[in-house]
Design a protein around this motif. Sequence first.
Motif, mmCIF file in Angstrom:
data_model
loop_
_atom_site.group_PDB
_atom_site.id
_atom_site.type_symbol
_atom_site.label_atom_id
_atom_site.label_comp_id
_atom_site.label_asym_id
_atom_site.label_seq_id
_atom_site.Cartn_x
_atom_site.Cartn_y
_atom_site.Cartn_z
ATOM 1 N N VAL A 18 0.911 -1.040 -0.317
ATOM 2 C CA VAL A 18 0.275 -0.020 -0.078
ATOM 3 C C VAL A 18 0.743 1.273 0.445
ATOM 4 N N ASP A 19 0.968 1.974 -0.665
ATOM 5 C CA ASP A 19 1.526 2.976 -1.083
ATOM 6 C C ASP A 19 0.124 4.602 -0.693
ATOM 7 N N LYS A 20 -0.688 5.212 -0.148
ATOM 8 C CA LYS A 20 -0.999 5.962 0.033
ATOM 9 C C LYS A 20 -1.161 7.540 1.203
ATOM 10 N N LEU A 21 -1.591 8.813 0.586
ATOM 11 C CA LEU A 21 -1.622 9.950 0.799
ATOM 12 C C LEU A 21 -2.477 10.159 1.881
ATOM 13 N N VAL A 22 -1.598 9.933 2.864
ATOM 14 C CA VAL A 22 -2.804 10.580 4.482
ATOM 15 C C VAL A 22 -1.961 11.403 4.918
ATOM 16 N N ASP A 23 -2.690 12.625 5.990
ATOM 17 C CA ASP A 23 -2.729 12.946 7.105
ATOM 18 C C ASP A 23 -1.726 12.066 7.946
ATOM 19 N N THR A 27 -5.038 8.324 13.011
ATOM 20 C CA THR A 27 -4.460 6.667 13.260
ATOM 21 C C THR A 27 -4.061 6.049 12.442
ATOM 22 N N LEU A 28 -4.063 4.993 13.376
ATOM 23 C CA LEU A 28 -3.751 3.543 12.149
ATOM 24 C C LEU A 28 -4.969 3.451 12.165
ATOM 25 N N ALA A 29 -5.655 3.129 12.697
ATOM 26 C CA ALA A 29 -7.009 2.199 12.549
ATOM 27 C C ALA A 29 -7.729 2.979 11.723
ATOM 28 N N ASP A 30 -8.121 4.916 11.851
ATOM 29 C CA ASP A 30 -8.874 5.231 10.479
ATOM 30 C C ASP A 30 -8.018 4.439 9.187
ATOM 31 N N ILE A 66 -3.859 4.750 19.283
ATOM 32 C CA ILE A 66 -3.126 5.612 19.931
ATOM 33 C C ILE A 66 -2.130 5.367 18.903
ATOM 34 N N ARG A 67 -1.899 4.465 18.083
ATOM 35 C CA ARG A 67 -0.568 4.506 16.952
ATOM 36 C C ARG A 67 -1.138 5.806 15.307
ATOM 37 N N LEU A 68 0.089 6.153 14.771
ATOM 38 C CA LEU A 68 -0.256 6.865 13.589
ATOM 39 C C LEU A 68 -0.415 6.321 12.470
ATOM 40 N N ALA A 69 -0.500 6.323 11.847
ATOM 41 C CA ALA A 69 -0.517 5.915 10.330
ATOM 42 C C ALA A 69 0.368 5.978 9.752
ATOM 43 N N VAL A 70 1.455 7.333 10.021
ATOM 44 C CA VAL A 70 2.672 7.490 9.472
ATOM 45 C C VAL A 70 2.936 6.197 9.878
#
Length: 166
Positions: A18-23, A27-30, A66-70
């Motif tokens: 997966v390669d996606k542009l994210v804010d 969160t990783l869950a979102d 509680i973990r950021l997606a990045v």
Amino acid sequence: MQPQRRQILGTTVNGMAVDKLVDVRMTLADFLRDELGCISVHLGCEHGVCGACTILADGLPVRACIRLAVQAEGCDITTLEGIMKTALGGEIGESFVSHFAMQCGFCTAGFAVSLYHVLQQPEMISDADLQEVLGGHLCRCTGYLDILEAAQDLRHRCQGRWHKER
């Protein structure tokens, strides 16, 4: 007002790159739910307490709320959707059904992910170990006894047999 910061996230989710542009604040869950459709990642407390959002990151259980997606950059992420494609995942599902270890099902994915992780360990785990693993999750419906019985049954049938699935 500052513009939103975004960055490319490169990760693997359930075996797919997966390669996606994210804010950068997502969160990783979102990310898993909203961007990739991994609906097994439930948001309960959003403080890392209830365990409903548990996933595997590089083979270890983590709370996705509680973990950021990045922070998942370069990680190998596995959700219940990925686990259920494995033989052990199928056995976990069968055990939960046969032991009536779920009612509303909201917490089930988190329990299943944690059990998947612990059952792949080559060493035998005790009842106390199982209780500790399961104790990291909250369930408002079952009272835990059926979940513990399903986990004990799985341990007796599967312990150490699946560590090669990793």
